[in-house]
Motif scaffolding. Structure first.
Motif, PDB file in Angstrom:
ATOM      1  N   ILE A 106      10.154   3.806  -3.835  1.00 25.48           N
ATOM      2  CA  ILE A 106       9.019   2.998  -3.640  1.00 25.48           C
ATOM      3  C   ILE A 106       7.638   3.028  -3.918  1.00 25.48           C
ATOM      4  O   ILE A 106       6.845   2.238  -4.089  1.00 25.48           O
ATOM      5  CB  ILE A 106       9.040   2.924  -2.037  1.00 25.48           C
ATOM      6  N   GLN A 107       7.557   3.938  -4.861  1.00 29.65           N
ATOM      7  CA  GLN A 107       6.154   4.312  -5.321  1.00 29.65           C
ATOM      8  C   GLN A 107       5.761   3.361  -6.351  1.00 29.65           C
ATOM      9  O   GLN A 107       4.888   2.877  -6.896  1.00 29.65           O
ATOM     10  CB  GLN A 107       6.010   5.666  -6.096  1.00 29.65           C
ATOM     11  N   PHE A 108       6.906   2.917  -7.109  1.00 33.10           N
ATOM     12  CA  PHE A 108       6.725   1.708  -8.045  1.00 33.10           C
ATOM     13  C   PHE A 108       6.698   0.257  -7.580  1.00 33.10           C
ATOM     14  O   PHE A 108       6.663  -0.784  -8.208  1.00 33.10           O
ATOM     15  CB  PHE A 108       8.057   1.643  -9.079  1.00 33.10           C
ATOM     16  N   ILE A 109       6.594   0.194  -6.243  1.00 36.70           N
ATOM     17  CA  ILE A 109       6.542  -1.235  -5.699  1.00 36.70           C
ATOM     18  C   ILE A 109       5.299  -1.178  -4.994  1.00 36.70           C
ATOM     19  O   ILE A 109       5.240  -0.853  -3.856  1.00 36.70           O
ATOM     20  CB  ILE A 109       7.870  -1.509  -4.716  1.00 36.70           C
TER      21      ILE A 109
ATOM     22  N   VAL B 202      -0.569   5.422  -2.618  1.00 33.03           N
ATOM     23  CA  VAL B 202       0.620   5.846  -2.326  1.00 33.03           C
ATOM     24  C   VAL B 202       1.361   5.269  -1.253  1.00 33.03           C
ATOM     25  O   VAL B 202       0.785   4.916  -0.163  1.00 33.03           O
ATOM     26  CB  VAL B 202       0.526   7.358  -1.716  1.00 33.03           C
ATOM     27  N   GLN B 203       2.602   4.706  -1.663  1.00 32.77           N
ATOM     28  CA  GLN B 203       3.601   3.967  -0.544  1.00 32.77           C
ATOM     29  C   GLN B 203       3.963   4.973   0.386  1.00 32.77           C
ATOM     30  O   GLN B 203       4.239   6.360   0.283  1.00 32.77           O
ATOM     31  CB  GLN B 203       4.645   3.360  -1.422  1.00 32.77           C
ATOM     32  N   PRO B 204       4.194   4.372   1.809  1.00 29.87           N
ATOM     33  CA  PRO B 204       4.013   3.068   2.218  1.00 29.87           C
ATOM     34  C   PRO B 204       2.514   2.733   2.605  1.00 29.87           C
ATOM     35  O   PRO B 204       2.285   1.846   3.333  1.00 29.87           O
ATOM     36  CB  PRO B 204       5.167   3.255   3.271  1.00 29.87           C
ATOM     37  N   PHE B 205       1.734   3.611   2.666  1.00 24.82           N
ATOM     38  CA  PHE B 205       0.174   3.324   2.969  1.00 24.82           C
ATOM     39  C   PHE B 205      -0.233   2.200   2.318  1.00 24.82           C
ATOM     40  O   PHE B 205      -1.113   1.520   3.037  1.00 24.82           O
ATOM     41  CB  PHE B 205      -0.505   4.642   2.675  1.00 24.82           C
ATOM     42  N   HIS B 206      -0.046   1.830   1.095  1.00 22.50           N
ATOM     43  CA  HIS B 206      -0.542   0.543   0.681  1.00 22.50           C
ATOM     44  C   HIS B 206       0.018  -0.608   1.296  1.00 22.50           C
ATOM     45  O   HIS B 206      -0.647  -1.633   1.702  1.00 22.50           O
ATOM     46  CB  HIS B 206      -0.056   0.332  -0.786  1.00 22.50           C
ATOM     47  N   TRP B 207       1.249  -0.622   1.605  1.00 23.46           N
ATOM     48  CA  TRP B 207       1.825  -1.746   2.554  1.00 23.46           C
ATOM     49  C   TRP B 207       1.274  -1.840   3.836  1.00 23.46           C
ATOM     50  O   TRP B 207       1.083  -2.939   4.170  1.00 23.46           O
ATOM     51  CB  TRP B 207       3.532  -1.625   2.567  1.00 23.46           C
ATOM     52  N   LEU B 208       1.054  -0.847   4.538  1.00 22.72           N
ATOM     53  CA  LEU B 208       0.253  -0.977   5.675  1.00 22.72           C
ATOM     54  C   LEU B 208      -1.150  -1.563   5.733  1.00 22.72           C
ATOM     55  O   LEU B 208      -1.458  -2.421   6.421  1.00 22.72           O
ATOM     56  CB  LEU B 208       0.234   0.643   6.421  1.00 22.72           C
ATOM     57  N   MET B 209      -1.940  -1.362   4.472  1.00 16.90           N
ATOM     58  CA  MET B 209      -3.208  -1.780   4.427  1.00 16.90           C
ATOM     59  C   MET B 209      -3.063  -3.026   3.994  1.00 16.90           C
ATOM     60  O   MET B 209      -3.817  -3.973   4.348  1.00 16.90           O
ATOM     61  CB  MET B 209      -3.766  -0.829   3.425  1.00 16.90           C
ATOM     62  N   ASN B 210      -2.022  -3.413   3.298  1.00 13.13           N
ATOM     63  CA  ASN B 210      -2.075  -4.754   2.799  1.00 13.13           C
ATOM     64  C   ASN B 210      -1.481  -5.659   4.029  1.00 13.13           C
ATOM     65  O   ASN B 210      -2.165  -6.882   4.072  1.00 13.13           O
ATOM     66  CB  ASN B 210      -0.882  -5.077   1.721  1.00 13.13           C
ATOM     67  N   TYR B 211      -0.658  -5.186   4.938  1.00  9.59           N
ATOM     68  CA  TYR B 211      -0.389  -5.678   6.118  1.00  9.59           C
ATOM     69  C   TYR B 211      -1.822  -6.251   6.879  1.00  9.59           C
ATOM     70  O   TYR B 211      -1.907  -7.147   7.470  1.00  9.59           O
ATOM     71  CB  TYR B 211       0.551  -5.096   7.028  1.00  9.59           C
ATOM     72  N   HIS B 212      -2.611  -5.402   6.996  1.00  9.85           N
ATOM     73  CA  HIS B 212      -3.900  -5.429   7.855  1.00  9.85           C
ATOM     74  C   HIS B 212      -4.609  -6.391   7.135  1.00  9.85           C
ATOM     75  O   HIS B 212      -5.268  -7.233   7.715  1.00  9.85           O
ATOM     76  CB  HIS B 212      -4.702  -3.969   7.813  1.00  9.85           C
ATOM     77  N   ILE B 213      -4.757  -6.454   5.669  1.00  9.59           N
ATOM     78  CA  ILE B 213      -5.628  -7.291   5.027  1.00  9.59           C
ATOM     79  C   ILE B 213      -4.982  -8.847   5.054  1.00  9.59           C
ATOM     80  O   ILE B 213      -5.971  -9.571   5.402  1.00  9.59           O
ATOM     81  CB  ILE B 213      -5.585  -6.807   3.553  1.00  9.59           C
ATOM     82  N   LEU B 214      -3.813  -8.904   4.877  1.00 13.17           N
ATOM     83  CA  LEU B 214      -3.262 -10.334   5.088  1.00 13.17           C
ATOM     84  C   LEU B 214      -3.579 -10.851   6.461  1.00 13.17           C
ATOM     85  O   LEU B 214      -3.828 -11.936   6.673  1.00 13.17           O
ATOM     86  CB  LEU B 214      -1.752 -10.283   4.697  1.00 13.17           C
TER      87      LEU B 214
END
Length: 155
Positions: free
Chosen positions: A18-21, A70-82
């Motif tokens: 998941i680090q590559f996604i 570092v994933q999954p933290f980027h996904w969480l931040m991205n969710y907040h942003i969207l």
């Protein structure tokens, strides 16, 4: 014990994969002709407060902390942003109808008064986004004046 080792190894492999996604970063690099600051007068102190506490999730430009690489933290931040941009995007404020602009300003005021913004899940890590009572009052006063000036412009 062998089953537990396989599970741990499997989780480790998934963590590596998941680090590559990565979702796209919220970085425009463009001028913001529709930014709220272009539409209503905004004192520098108000703009500074909004940029430090609100713009990461409510604009087209986010300052990403180190841990979002570092994933999954980027996904969480991205969710907040969207989610934040869907609700209010300061950089797109000029594209809103006059009625929606008024509504968004009322929402800013109400969110500050009831303490629902900034989100506690966001301020848990982003301590600089916590607003003092003086900062909240400053923004609320600015919002009230901005609502009045927008009303006069739209008559």
């Amino acid at each position: 014990m062998n089953g537990i080792k396989k599970i741990i190894l499997g989780l480790f492999v998934i963590l590596i994969i998941i680090q590559f996604i990565h979702p796209a970063r919220n970085k425009s690099g463009q001028g913001m002709p529709n930014d709220i600051s272009q539409l209503v007068a905004m004192p520098g102190d108000v703009q500074g407060i909004l940029k430090k506490a609100c713009y990461d999730c409510h604009s087209n430009n986010t300052d990403y902390p180190w841990y979002t690489y570092v994933q999954p933290f980027h996904w969480l931040m991205n969710y907040h942003i969207l989610s934040g941009k869907e609700e209010l995007n300061f950089n797109e404020f000029g594209t809103y109808t006059p009625r929606r602009q008024q509504s968004k300003l009322r929402s800013i005021e109400n969110s500050l008064k009831d303490g629902s913004m900034p989100l506690s899940s966001y301020t848990l890590i982003h301590r600089n986004a916590i607003l003092s009572e003086a900062e909240k009052s400053l923004i609320i006063n600015w919002v009230q004046n901005s609502k009045d000036s927008l009303s006069k412009k739209n008559l």
